[in-house]
Each structure stands twice: as structure tokens, then as C-alpha cells.
Design a protein around this motif. Structure first.
Motif, short mmCIF file in Angstrom:
data_model
loop_
_atom_site.label_atom_id
_atom_site.label_comp_id
_atom_site.label_asym_id
_atom_site.label_seq_id
_atom_site.Cartn_x
_atom_site.Cartn_y
_atom_site.Cartn_z
N ARG A 176 36.92 -40.98 -25.71
CA ARG A 176 37.27 -40.25 -26.93
C ARG A 176 37.53 -41.21 -28.08
O ARG A 176 38.60 -41.22 -28.69
CB ARG A 176 38.49 -39.36 -26.70
CG ARG A 176 38.24 -38.37 -25.59
CD ARG A 176 39.17 -37.19 -25.56
NE ARG A 176 38.78 -36.31 -24.46
CZ ARG A 176 37.82 -35.40 -24.57
NH1 ARG A 176 37.21 -35.23 -25.70
NH2 ARG A 176 37.49 -34.67 -23.52
N ALA A 177 36.51 -42.03 -28.40
CA ALA A 177 36.68 -43.02 -29.46
C ALA A 177 36.96 -42.35 -30.79
O ALA A 177 37.61 -42.92 -31.66
CB ALA A 177 35.43 -43.89 -29.55
N TYR A 178 36.46 -41.13 -30.96
CA TYR A 178 36.68 -40.46 -32.24
C TYR A 178 38.16 -40.25 -32.51
O TYR A 178 38.58 -40.12 -33.65
CB TYR A 178 35.94 -39.11 -32.28
CG TYR A 178 36.45 -38.09 -31.30
CD1 TYR A 178 36.00 -38.09 -29.99
CD2 TYR A 178 37.40 -37.14 -31.67
CE1 TYR A 178 36.47 -37.15 -29.08
CE2 TYR A 178 37.87 -36.20 -30.76
CZ TYR A 178 37.41 -36.21 -29.47
OH TYR A 178 37.88 -35.31 -28.56
N ALA A 179 38.96 -40.22 -31.46
CA ALA A 179 40.40 -40.02 -31.63
C ALA A 179 41.13 -41.31 -31.97
O ALA A 179 42.35 -41.32 -32.06
CB ALA A 179 40.99 -39.38 -30.38
N LEU A 180 40.37 -42.40 -32.17
CA LEU A 180 40.98 -43.62 -32.69
C LEU A 180 40.98 -43.56 -34.21
O LEU A 180 40.87 -44.56 -34.90
CB LEU A 180 40.21 -44.85 -32.20
CG LEU A 180 40.29 -45.11 -30.69
CD1 LEU A 180 39.33 -46.24 -30.28
CD2 LEU A 180 41.71 -45.46 -30.27
N SER A 181 41.07 -42.37 -34.75
CA SER A 181 41.14 -42.18 -36.20
C SER A 181 41.97 -40.94 -36.49
O SER A 181 42.07 -40.03 -35.66
CB SER A 181 39.72 -41.99 -36.77
OG SER A 181 39.18 -40.76 -36.34
N LEU A 182 42.54 -40.92 -37.68
CA LEU A 182 43.28 -39.73 -38.09
C LEU A 182 42.34 -38.55 -38.22
O LEU A 182 42.70 -37.41 -37.94
CB LEU A 182 43.99 -39.99 -39.43
CG LEU A 182 45.40 -40.55 -39.33
CD1 LEU A 182 46.31 -39.55 -38.57
CD2 LEU A 182 45.47 -41.87 -38.61
N ARG A 183 41.12 -38.84 -38.65
CA ARG A 183 40.11 -37.80 -38.76
C ARG A 183 39.92 -37.12 -37.41
O ARG A 183 39.92 -35.88 -37.31
CB ARG A 183 38.79 -38.44 -39.20
CG ARG A 183 37.63 -37.48 -39.31
CD ARG A 183 36.30 -38.24 -39.38
NE ARG A 183 35.19 -37.35 -39.68
CZ ARG A 183 33.95 -37.53 -39.24
NH1 ARG A 183 33.67 -38.59 -38.49
NH2 ARG A 183 33.00 -36.68 -39.55
N GLY A 184 39.79 -37.92 -36.35
CA GLY A 184 39.55 -37.36 -35.03
C GLY A 184 40.76 -36.63 -34.49
O GLY A 184 40.65 -35.55 -33.89
N ILE A 185 41.95 -37.20 -34.70
CA ILE A 185 43.16 -36.57 -34.18
C ILE A 185 43.41 -35.24 -34.90
O ILE A 185 43.73 -34.23 -34.27
CB ILE A 185 44.36 -37.53 -34.32
CG1 ILE A 185 44.18 -38.70 -33.34
CG2 ILE A 185 45.67 -36.80 -34.05
CD1 ILE A 185 45.12 -39.85 -33.58
N ALA A 186 43.21 -35.25 -36.23
CA ALA A 186 43.42 -34.02 -36.98
C ALA A 186 42.41 -32.95 -36.55
O ALA A 186 42.73 -31.77 -36.47
CB ALA A 186 43.29 -34.30 -38.48
N ARG A 187 41.19 -33.40 -36.24
CA ARG A 187 40.18 -32.44 -35.81
C ARG A 187 40.61 -31.78 -34.49
O ARG A 187 40.44 -30.58 -34.29
CB ARG A 187 38.83 -33.13 -35.65
CG ARG A 187 37.68 -32.15 -35.39
CD ARG A 187 36.44 -32.85 -34.92
NE ARG A 187 35.95 -33.86 -35.85
CZ ARG A 187 35.22 -33.59 -36.94
NH1 ARG A 187 34.93 -32.35 -37.24
NH2 ARG A 187 34.82 -34.56 -37.72
N GLU A 188 41.16 -32.59 -33.58
CA GLU A 188 41.63 -32.04 -32.31
C GLU A 188 42.78 -31.07 -32.53
O GLU A 188 42.87 -30.03 -31.87
CB GLU A 188 42.07 -33.16 -31.36
CG GLU A 188 40.94 -34.02 -30.85
CD GLU A 188 40.06 -33.31 -29.84
OE1 GLU A 188 40.52 -33.06 -28.73
OE2 GLU A 188 38.91 -32.99 -30.18
N ALA A 189 43.67 -31.44 -33.47
CA ALA A 189 44.80 -30.54 -33.76
C ALA A 189 44.28 -29.22 -34.31
O ALA A 189 44.75 -28.13 -33.96
CB ALA A 189 45.75 -31.20 -34.75
N ALA A 190 43.27 -29.30 -35.18
CA ALA A 190 42.67 -28.09 -35.74
C ALA A 190 42.07 -27.23 -34.63
O ALA A 190 42.22 -26.01 -34.59
CB ALA A 190 41.60 -28.46 -36.77
#
Lengths: 827, 365
Positions: A176-190
Motif C-alpha cells: 500500500r505505497a499509496y498510503a505513504l502520502s496524505l493523499r492516500g490516507i485521506a482517500r482511505e478515510a473517505a
């Protein structure tokens, strides 16, 4: 990955009443595991306010220090509106600066209570705070100077400092490299709360044009996209805005300088690593190519590196200026005089990044992301965001030139049965749900009959297989919805014979008073020296380790003994009066069949390929070792203690063989590490099982064991092979027994075993058992002679023996013993 | 002895006279009463009730009497012998009781004396722990599979979808044998045993693989370069994550008690997809008032291991038709499991070989 909650919320509208715990619970169940929640400024209580320094009078002290006697406007926060008098040891501020003040009654982290107190001849009523005093970082260079636009004096400073803000630390799995960013974490939260998401990379970017800095990519596989932007007139002295520095620190990165901080900030925001060059140090066009083996460069950490032909490098006319995607070079590094910045946002081949990072042992934040896979479509947006921040905070001007080389690779569509997620998870997931959830994670989805085709979004390079889509669907549906059902009943045959025998061996030995130990199988030459093994002893031919933990033990062991004897010595050293220890250790010798092949994984290897693979693996078997040292029976009111001796070792072997129904024989042998005159080779038929007896005194000494300690080593696999699979039920006579004792005098060198064997041979079928019950050496029988006393038992299977029958059999036995061993019956 | 009285003359047989019989009986009774211990009584029994006692000898003379006299004499002797035997039994009982009351009391010992002459043995808890786990699965009809600890790199990594460039390889710091180009490793997990099983066995497969594994971790209270794992593998038609959950719940309750279940959290392992971390309901606090629980440290759950659906890439490399079969796999540390099950503070206690540690566990867990 650390993410401030406020930063996450910048991109997603989470429910207003959502607690951080509820957020992290949901994200954990989506696959972003919570590591910790930190709260900035935890431990600060009471009045912490913005202050403005009005006066500042330096006062040199006798101790050489100079303190500043300050008056600080804290508004009405002190209840009087009058300036607050405070003594401050720092010097990094001036009158007019806005600072952070804690007033008397407040508490700083570490339960440090603030009160008005007399110091350096003044009544100091509070404290002007540094970041470290507030628990916000290690920076103790001086007190915090707030920006001019900070709120008015007297305002609570917590909001300004971001205190009370929660930072979530996630453990991000490598897929889950995308979650090494705020963009990725916020997307998961959404995703987790079905909340609106604002993608930070969605921005209008200027189109590529010919005015950009010249870039040539020779290896589009290694570097599919290279975007370059330039800003000029950057003020290298411009400070990093507080909010940015704070977020970097919260995310675990140290603020360095505005230019560097901006690239790091954008990396955290978007996940895309950015590299900044001092454009004035660049010479000519930028080129991306593979290195020539042996080329050298110095990375900006100051290390000179010799490159491999697999490494991707960025060059200019001067030569290599960066290890692409992993670390920049020293020669073009930004410095405190850099005014013109070239911004590189490039997409790199993940495998190449991984290999280069591993080869040069570079673990950087950029490399971590590049080797796991970054969204290849966001290079332009990320570069533009950097430009924006440098312009906004560094007074720079964006040059109109925009270089874009290459096109982002596209994800391949994946086709699955619509019910595959349901079939694999065991959860009832309708096809419609599968489609909706795949779309929610960003896939473009089409449905044809009961087949679903999904093309993963560019930020999910990890999604390549049908089962990857299953995981995406199931994690959102919720792993907690997986039912708990047992599979159909398997039809196993229970433990194998070997597995049962191994348990049995352990039980027999434990029943005999031995305690099992488990030791590391790592040995070195010193271990073999301690065992007294000759230089050419085959047991020194070990499987070596390429990367041992200790230089003293660089090999995998060929014998169970070193660890076992060390454990015995350790017990005695800790005060045990004696021990019997056993261990079953897997031992190994090299196969010497060359390298084990590495096959592809797109099919099963053939039988021949498998055979070749298995043949290359070192030969391994299980060795059983027993060591008997010191007291074997304790002393007490019943009598004195009995310490270990050679016969204890053999008795254990007998006991073990007896339990397994295995017929063994022993003969004397001379093998290290045993006493040359007190060692027995143990055989079953013509198979050597091992050795037992007293340890050589030198070996006892080397391992800290008392002399006369004894040991057994047996090839347990061979022992188990020799043991009968099925024990035949014994047949025995219930007719009366006839007992005959004989004492035979033989030469000292004749073994009891030889005499016993002769007796057995001569005694005939009526003999039931022979047991030696006494050994006598003394004047009565003469020098060099010994008397062995045997009890013979005779019995017929079907009748009572008649008078004289047993005597005749005894005489025949004695006669045979005389013939074979020169035994003379003692008068 | 008189011969048979063939002519049926009325003969006087002295020993059978009533007074003679009574005298013999009374003498016997007197002697019995006078016996002071079991030894004396034994002699009295011989003298007065033995084969050569007056009453026994008299009995033999009955045959010498004429038939009409035999009955009366027989009765007389019988009564006398009955009385003697009865007295003997009674006296025997009295003397035995006296003996027990006196001699056995005199023989009393101090039972608090130490008896630890022979030290006790024990098996290692890692051995018996692995057996305990294996037995739970054998009870479900699974088999126990094993393999070598020095393993081919291909079996330890490639076959399990850990290709040479897989980032996960850096998660497991591996001992390589010398020279490293020989592609041999100390296995970093027991998964190569699963690969070996799949390579050589037609499904259905239900195996559990306990074993020793190695990683280049520095040795401290919670890390060891050598530790033990148990992994499970099920390959069959229609295997689901639900079967995985059911199996692990069964395992958990067998090992930690009725009602102890598991939960899954999404995770990542190259050899499984989907993958999950598996947590165990804390078997001490059971999730109730966890704040003060020392076992789960307030979590209510204990991290136990990893699991998932076998990645079809693994099935393919091992020659199993992934269209027809699916499978699940799981793995957990035996050492770690024992640490929290038995409250061990320091992992190193398992490998020091101190008998005080091991004997505390006895021969079974």
C-alpha cells in the motif's frame, strides 16, 4: 507513516463527531494499521499565550552568562493587562517579536510547574518557551519566534502551535505505497466513511512546452516520465512557514530549509518524491541512462559510490549528478546560496529502485516510495505544487518552461467472475456490491454478463491480479464479516512413524531423568577445537554462513555437541550439582553439488528440475545428544551422591534401544570427544548408530564440566530406521527356571561381552538369559587376570527340566567360553 | 496306623475315644490361647492342626472303625477340628491386630524426609508446545509436514511469490549459506514445507508445519536469530476465508480455552491474497476490563500471526490448478505463543538450557 489528523481532514470531509479512535479503528480494518496516536504538547496545562516582547535588556552575569530581562505584553492574560516581567536566557529574538509565554500557574511537560520566582535579581513571572520545553521537538537553539501575523498578545497559543493536535502513526504494508502520502490516507478515510474526497493533485497545470530545461531519457523503461520545472529568484534565506515546518515535524521529518522542506512537504502530500537541483550548477542537458559498471559518483550524503550497470543515473555535461530516484549527487545539491531551482518529478521503475537501494544500502524516504510504486500520473501536478510553494513562500518566479518527457505507464485491466469475492471470502457479496466497491477504490469497471473487468487506478500499481481485486472488495465489506466455518473433515493418517518415534525418544529420556534443551546450531572452529577434533576431522566440513551474526560462530553445525555441552556447563556454572541434558538437533554437511537452481514461477518445475534442486541442498539429519555431568543421583540420608560416569551414557542408550525394541551391540572405540579407553561404538546390525561413553578430560575442561562427564551422540534418523516397525509379541515359558552361576577367569584384555557371547553360543537353546553380576580382580586369581561371574538361567518352553540338564548346558557354555576366550572356571 | 477293618469286628481304636479327642482338642485350644505372637501361633498351628497333629492322626483312623461306628467318630473329630480351626482363626486375627498396632507403628518413618534422589527429567516446552498444536490439527484430520532447515532459495522465496525484487524480502533478513551464489538459505519461515507439500501432493491437502526458522535478528529479550513457527495449509475445492476463520477459531479455543476466538485485520503477505493479521481474544481478560491486563496490555486482543488465501501465483508455481482449487494458509510463532500463554518475560529463557526453566513444564504442556 505519520499523519496529522488536521492534514488528513484537509482532503476529506469526515463526520464532525468522528473521534480519532473511531477513524483509526476504521482505517486499521481497511489495512492501514494504527501504530500510535500522538498528541502534540501533551502535558502542557494552564495559561500558554502569545506574547509580544516590549523591552529586552541584556544583563551579563558573574557566571559569564548573559540573561535578558524582558517585559512582554501578554494582553489581559495575566489579569492586569500590564507587561509581564520575565528573565530569559535565549538571545534569538528582539523587541517587537511575538513569542510563546507560559504564565505562573501553568505546567510544562514533565510536570514542570511555572510560578513567579526570584532569579538573577528580578521577579520572573513566567517563561518564554522553546520548542523543546513544550515537548514539540529537540530544537533548543532558542525560543520560538512566532510569525508577525500570529494572533494578538494574550491569545491562547495552543492553536498557533498546533498543540493538542493528534498525529496518527500508521504501519503501512509494502503493497500500500499509496498510503505513504496524505493523499492516500485521506482517500482511505473517505472510502471508510463514504465521505467526499478532494484530491490534492487535481490542479490545473501548465502544458508541456519546448521552453523547459532540456531533458533526454535514454531508458524509458527505467524512467517512464521525467518532468522538470524551474523557478528563479528564490530567496535562500526565506524561512519555512511555521505550519509547514510543524507538519514536517509531525510527520517525522526535520525541517532543513525552505527549498528542501517544500520538496518533502509535497512528497508527503502527494506521495511523489521530488528532487531539487541548484540550476546554476547544472551544465547542459539532463540525461537519464543506466550507469556503466564501475562509474563513480558522490551522493549528497557524502558517500562515494561505485555504480553497477543496473543503476539508473541522472547526468549532465559534467557527468553523473544523481542516482535516479534514490539520492541526488553532491555537485548539484541545493545550498544556502541557491536562487535558481530545477525541480525534478520523475517516475522510476520500482524494481530498479529496489535493487539500487539495496545495492548501495540507501534507505531514503524517496527510495522507500519509489521502490514500492508511486502514481506515475502525478509528476506534473507534484512539480507544479512545488513551484507554487516556492513562489509563494520563497519569493521565487516560475519560469514558463515545462519539460515533460515520456508518458505514464497504464494499468492493465483485470477480469474476474463477479462472484469471485464472495466465493473466496465466504461472505455473501452481491455482484453489484463488488462493482460499486471496485469503483470506490478508483477502478474503472465494466460488466459483461457475470464477468467484471476492472482497470486499477494509477495510484494502485500493487493491484495486478484477480485476487487483488478480491482483497479490495473484501476489506471494504469488512474482514469482520467473514464467517467462521470449518472446512470439510480431512482424512489424515495421524502422525508418521518418525514423528511418533521422536516423541517417544523424548519421553523415554525425560523419564530417565534427562532434561531437553534447545540450542542454536551456530558453531566455529573454536567449538571443534574444544571437542578436540583433528584438523582433518570430517565434522569440521561445515555449511558456512555468508552473513553470520558472530564471526566466532560462522557455520551451521555438524554435531549436536557444542550447544549441548555449553548448556551443561552453563547449568553447572549456575550452581546445579549435576545435569543430564538431551537435545535433538538438525545437523548438516555440505552437498557440494553446486548452486541450487532458481526457476521461474510461471509453472511447476519438472521432476528432473526438482531433483536437481533438492540434490543441491545440504544433507541434513537429526542427531540426538545426551550429556551427563556431575551428580546423577543426589546424596542424602540414604547415602552419598553418585556422579556421572561412562556407564550412565551406555545405560541410557540401552534404555532407549530397549524401549524401541531395537537390538544393539557395543564395542570399544576411540573417537573424539570421548575418552579413548572409555568410549563405545553403538551399532544395530551393521549400521553404526553413534557413540557413548566418558568425555575426554580435555573436553570436560574446555566446556567447564567435571571430569568423568559422559555423553551420547546418536544418529536419530538411523536409530529410527533400524527400530522394528512392529514389535512381535514375546513368547515365554512358565515352566520352572533353573539357575546356574559360573565364575570364569580370563585375561584382563578379554571383554565381558566376548565371554558372554561365547557362553550364549555354547549354552544351547535352553538358555534363557545371561547376566554378568560380578567382576573381581585380585591376588587370588593372579596378575593380569580377572574373574567374571555370570548368572545363567535355563528354562524349556514346554516342560520342566530334568535333573542334570541345566548343569550340562552350563558345562557346554563354559567349554565354549574356554575355547573362544581362554576362560577357566574359577575353583 | 491300623489297617482297614475288613472283618468288621468291633475294635477299640484308642485315638478315637471321646476322651482322647476332647483332650487333644483342649490341649490345642490351650496352646492357641497361649500363643503370644504370630510366630508362636504358627508353631501351635503345626502342632495341633498340622498333618501330624493328634487330631489329624486320629482322623486317619476312622477308616479302621466298623462302618456303623465311623459316622459318630467322624462327627466327633470334625467338631473338634472345627473348634480348633475357629480358635486358630480368632487368635490369628487378634495377634495380627496386635501386630499392626504395635509393630507397624514401631516401623513408622518420617515421611517428610527428602526423596529427591533421582532428579526428574523434562521435555522442552517448545517441543511439547509444537506437539500440542500438532495434536489439535491431527484431531481435525490434518497431517504434520516437515522439511529441512537449510533450504533452497527458490523454495523459501520464489515459489512463495517472493521474487528476487520483492520488497518483502527485505522484511525478512535472511541467513545465506556460503557462498551466497549457491542460493541456499536457513529457512526464514516454515512456508517452504508448504511448497514442498504442494509440489508433491495432490489436493486435498490439510497439513500443519511446525518447525525451526532463522532470521538475522540480534538476540535479545524479544528477538532471536532462531525461533519456531507453525504454519497451516489447506488446499481443496471451495476453500474460503470463512474456512480459515473457522479453523483458526477452533485452534484458538483448543489452545486457549472455550470461547477464545480470533479476528482478522487486512494485511499483506506475498504468499497470500487476501491477507490478514490474526488477533486472539485475550485469554486472560477476555476483553473485559482490559485496562489492567498484563497479557494483552489493555488491548483485549493479542496479535497472534498472519494468514490469508493462498496466492494463486503460489499454487501455479507449485503445480496446483488454481481454477479448480483454492486454499488458505496461516502462520504464527510458537515461541511467542508460549511467551504469552505462559507469561514468559524473556525469550532467551527458551534457549539457555537452564534445567530450572525446563523442568517447570514437565513432560507435556
Amino acid at each position: 507513516m505519520k499523519a496529522p489528523v488536521s492534514w488528513i481532514k484537509e482532503y476529506v470531509d469526515l463526520p464532525a463527531d468522528l473521534t480519532t479512535e473511531a477513524l483509526t479503528d476504521r482505517l486499521t480494518m481497511l489495512g492501514l494499521k494504527l501504530e500510535a496516536i500522538e498528541t502534540a504538547g501533551a502535558g502542557i496545562e494552564g495559561p500558554l499565550v502569545v506574547g509580544r516582547v516590549i523591552t529586552m535588556d541584556p544583563e551579563p552575569q558573574k557566571n559569564g552568562k548573559t540573561i535578558n530581562w524582558c517585559t512582554v505584553d501578554v494582553g489581559d492574560a495575566n489579569g492586569t493587562g500590564e507587561p509581564q516581567g520575565i528573565v530569559c536566557g535565549a538571545h534569538n529574538f528582539k523587541p517587537g517579536d511575538k513569542v510563546v509565554v507560559i504564565l505562573p500557574g501553568g505546567v510544562l511537560p514533565g510536570n514542570f510547574e511555572i510560578s513567579a520566582r526570584k532569579t538573577y535579581g528580578h521577579l520572573s513571572a513566567g517563561m518564554i518557551c522553546s520548542a523543546r520545553e513544550l515537548g514539540l521537538g529537540e530544537d533548543h537553539d532558542g525560543i520560538i519566534v512566532l510569525p508577525e501575523d500570529a494572533p494578538e498578545p494574550g491569545t491562547d497559543a495552543r492553536a498557533v502551535l498546533g498543540l493538542g493536535e493528534e498525529v496518527i502513526e500508521f504501519e503501512i504494508n509494502p503493497d500500500r505505497a499509496y498510503a505513504l502520502s496524505l493523499r492516500g490516507i485521506a482517500r482511505e478515510a473517505a472510502l471508510g466513511f463514504d465521505a467526499p474526497f478532494r484530491d490534492p493533485v487535481l490542479r490545473d497545470v501548465p502544458a508541456a512546452n519546448a521552453e523547459g530545461y532540456p531533458v533526454v531519457v535514454d531508458d524509458p523503461v527505467g524512467c517512464p516520465v521525467f518532468v522538470a520545472r524551474t523557478v528563479t529568484g528564490f530567496d535562500p534565506a526565506a524561512p519555512t512557514p511555521d505550519w509547514m515546518a510543524r507538519r514536517l515535524e509531525q510527520a517525522g521529518m526535520r525541517p532543513i530549509s525552505l527549498a528542501v522542506d517544500v520538496t518533502n512537504y509535497v512528497m508527503l502530500e502527494t506521495g511523489r518524491p521530488i528532487h531539487g537541483y541548484d540550476r546554476d550548477k547544472l551544465q547542459g542537458a539532463i540525461r537519464v541512462r543506466r550507469a556503466v559498471a564501475g562509474e563513480r559518483m558522490t551522493t549528497l550524503d557524502g558517500n562515494e559510490r561505485t555504480l553497477s550497470s543496473e543503476d539508473l543515473v541522472v547526468t549532465d555535461d559534467s557527468g553523473i549528478i544523481g542516482l535516479g530516484g534514490v539520492m541526488g549527487g553532491e555537485t548539484t545539491e541545493m545550498s544556502d546560496t541557491t536562487t535558481n531551482v530545477l525541480i525534478e518529478a520523475a517516475h522510476w521503475d520500482a524494481v530498479s529502485m529496489f535493487r539500487t537501494g539495496k545495492r548501495h544500502k540507501i534507505g531514503s524516504e524517496a527510495g522507500k516510495r519509489n521502490e514500492r510504486g508511486v502514481d506515475p500520473t502525478i509528476c506534473e501536478a507534484a512539480a507544479d505544487r512545488v513551484v507554487e510553494l516556492l513562489v509563494e513562500h520563497g519569493g521565487a518566479t516560475a519560469e514558463p518552461g515545462v519539460t515533460v518527457v515520456g508518458v505514464p505507464p497504464e494499468a492493465a485491466p483485470i477480469e474476474i467472475d463477479a462472484d469471485l469475492p464472495a466465493r473466496i471470502s465466504g461472505i455473501d457479496i452481491p455482484a453489484g456490491t463488488t462493482v460499486a466497491l471496485l469503483e470506490a477504490v478508483g477502478c474503472s469497471v465494466s460488466v459483461a454478463g457475470d464477468r467484471v473487468t476492472a482497470t486499477p487506478p494509477p495510484w494502485r500499481p500493487d493491484v495486478t491480479d484477480p485476487y487483488d481485486l478480491v482483497e479490495e472488495v473484501v476489506r471494504i465489506v469488512g474482514y469482520d464479516r467473514v464467517p467462521s466455518v470449518l472446512p470439510r473433515r480431512a482424512t489424515g493418517r495421524g502422525l508418521t512413524r518418525e514423528q511418533r518415534l521422536r516423541r517417544r525418544v523424548g519421553r523415554v529420556l525425560a523419564g530417565a531423568g534427562a532434561v531437553e534443551v534447545i540450542s542454536f546450531p551456530f558453531v566455529g572452529e573454536a567449538s571443534f577445537d574444544a571437542l578436540g577434533l583433528a584438523a582433518d576431522d570430517p565434522r569440521r566440513n561445515t555449511v558456512g554462513l555468508a552473513n553470520p551474526l558472530s564471526a566466532e560462530a560462522p557455520s551451521y553445525t555438524t554435531t549436536v555437541l557444542p550447544g549441548l555441552l555449553e548448556a551443561a556447563g552453563r547449568n553447572l556454572g549456575r550452581g546445579a550439582p549435576g545435569v543430564t541434558l538431551f537435545e535433538t538437533q538438525i545437523v548438516a554437511i555440505p552437498a557440494d553439488k553446486g548452486p541450487a537452481p532458481i526457476y521461474g514461477v510461471d509453472r511447476r518445475p519438472t521432476e528432473a528440475e526438482l531433483d536437481e534442486l533438492l540434490a543441491a541442498i545440504p544433507v541434513q539429519w537429526t542427531e540426538l545428544g545426551v550429556v551427563l555431568a556431575g551428580e546423577q543421583e543426589r546424596g542424602g540420608w540414604w547415602g552419598p551422591a553418585r556422579t556421572a560416569a561412562w556407564q550412565d551414557a551406555l545405560a541410557l542408550v540401552d534404555r532407549l534401544a530397549g524401549d524401541l525394541g531395537l537390538e544393539i551391540s557395543v564395542e570399544s572405540a576411540s573417537v573424539m570427544p570421548w575418552h579413548p579407553g572409555r568410549c563405545a561404538k553403538v551399532t544395530a546390525g551393521d549400521v553404526t548408530l553413534g557413540f557413548a561413553g566418558e568425555l575426554h578430560p580435555k573436553v570436560c575442561h574446555a566446556f567447564g564440566l567435571p571430569e568423568r562427564s559422559a555423553a551420547v551422540v546418536v544418529d536419530l534418523d538411523a536409530l529410527m530406521r533400524q527400530a522394528p516397525e512392529v514389535v512381535s509379541g514375546p513368547v515365554f515359558s512358565t515352566f520352572p527356571v533353573a539357575k546356574e552361576d559360573v565364575a570364569l577367569v580370563v585375561d584382563e584384555g578379554v571383554t565381558a561381552g566376548a565371554v558372554e557371547a561365547a557362553l550364549r553360543e555354547g549354552a544351547g537353546p535352553l538358555l534363557e538369559s545371561v547376566r554378568l553380576f560380578d567382576v573381581y580382580v585380585g591376588e587370588q586369581i593372579g596378575e593380569g587376570r580377572k574373574s567374571l561371574a555370570f548368572a545363567l538361567r535355563f528354562r524349556a518352553p514346554d516342560r520342566t527340566l530334568v535333573e542334570g540338564e541345566a548343569g550340562a548346558a552350563r558345562d557346554a557354555a563354559v567349554a565354549r567360553a574356554a575355547e573362544l576366550t581362554g576362560a577357566v572356571q574359577r575353583a | 496306623m491300623s489297617g482297614p477293618n475288613t472283618d468288621y469286628d468291633p475294635v477299640e481304636v484308642t485315638p478315637l475315644k471321646a476322651e482322647e479327642v476332647e483332650a487333644a482338642r483342649d490341649a490345642a485350644l490351650t496352646a492357641i490361647a497361649g500363643a503370644q505372637d504370630l510366630e508362636q501361633l504358627k508353631q501351635v498351628r503345626l502342632d495341633h492342626a498340622g498333618d501330624r497333629s493328634p487330631l489329624a492322626l486320629a482322623n486317619r483312623e476312622i477308616g479302621a472303625l466298623p462302618p456303623q461306628a465311623r459316622k459318630e467318630a467322624g462327627q466327633r473329630i470334625g467338631q473338634a477340628r472345627g473348634a480348633v480351626n475357629k480358635a486358630l482363626a480368632e487368635r490369628q486375627a487378634v495377634l495380627e491386630a496386635e501386630h499392626e498396632a504395635r509393630i507397624l507403628v514401631e516401623e513408622a518413618v518420617d515421611v517428610t524426609l527428602p526423596t529427591d534422589r533421582r532428579p526428574v527429567g523434562a521435555r522442552h516446552p517448545l517441543t511439547t508446545g509444537a506437539e500440542l498444536i500438532a495434536d489439535i490439527f491431527v484431531g481435525m484430520g490434518w497431517e504434520v509436514a516437515e522439511g529441512p532447515v537449510i533450504e533452497a532459495e527458490w523454495l523459501n522465496f520464489d515459489a512463495l511469490n517472493l521474487g528476487p525484487d520483492h520488497p518483502a524480502r527485505t522484511m525478512q533478513d535472511t541467513f545465506w549459506t556460503e557462498p551466497a551464489e549457491n542460493h541456499l538459505v536457513l529457512r526464514t519461515h516454515t512456508s517452504p514445507v508448504q511448497a514442498r507439500t504442494m509440489l508433491t501432493t495432490e489436493p486435498p491437502i490439510y497439513v500443519v508445519c511446525p518447525g525451526r526458522v532463522f532470521r538475522t535478528d540480534e538476540y535479545d529479550a524479544t528477538h532471536s536469530p532462531m525461533f519456531h513457527q507453525v504454519e497451516g495449509l489447506a488446499i481443496d475445492e471451495g476453500i474460503t476465508m470463512g474456512h480459515l476463520k473457522g479453523t483458526l477459531d477452533h485452534f484458538a479455543s483448543s489452545m486457549f480455552g472455550e470461547g477464545i476466538t480470533t479476528r482478522f485485520r487486512p494485511s499483506y503477505f506475498p504468499f497470500t491474497e487476501p491477507s490478514a493479521e490474526v488477533d486472539l481474544v485475550c485469554f486472560v481478560c477476555r476483553g473485559v476490563d482490559s485496562e489492567n491486563c498484563r497479557t494483552c496490555r489493555g488491548e483485549g486482543w493479542i496479535e497472534w500471526g498472519g494468514c490469508g488465501i493462498v496466492n494463486p501465483r503460489v499454487l501455479r508455481a507449485c503445480g496446483i490448478d488454481s481454477e479448480r482449487y483454492s486454499g488458505f494458509a496461516f502462520g504464527m510463532g510458537i515461541d511467542r505463543t508460549l511467551m504469552f500463554r505462559h507469561g514468559l518475560e524473556d525469550l532467551r529463557s527458551l534457549f539457555e538450557g537452564d534445567v530450572r526453566f525446563t523442568t517447570a513444564f514437565g513432560s507435556e504442556l
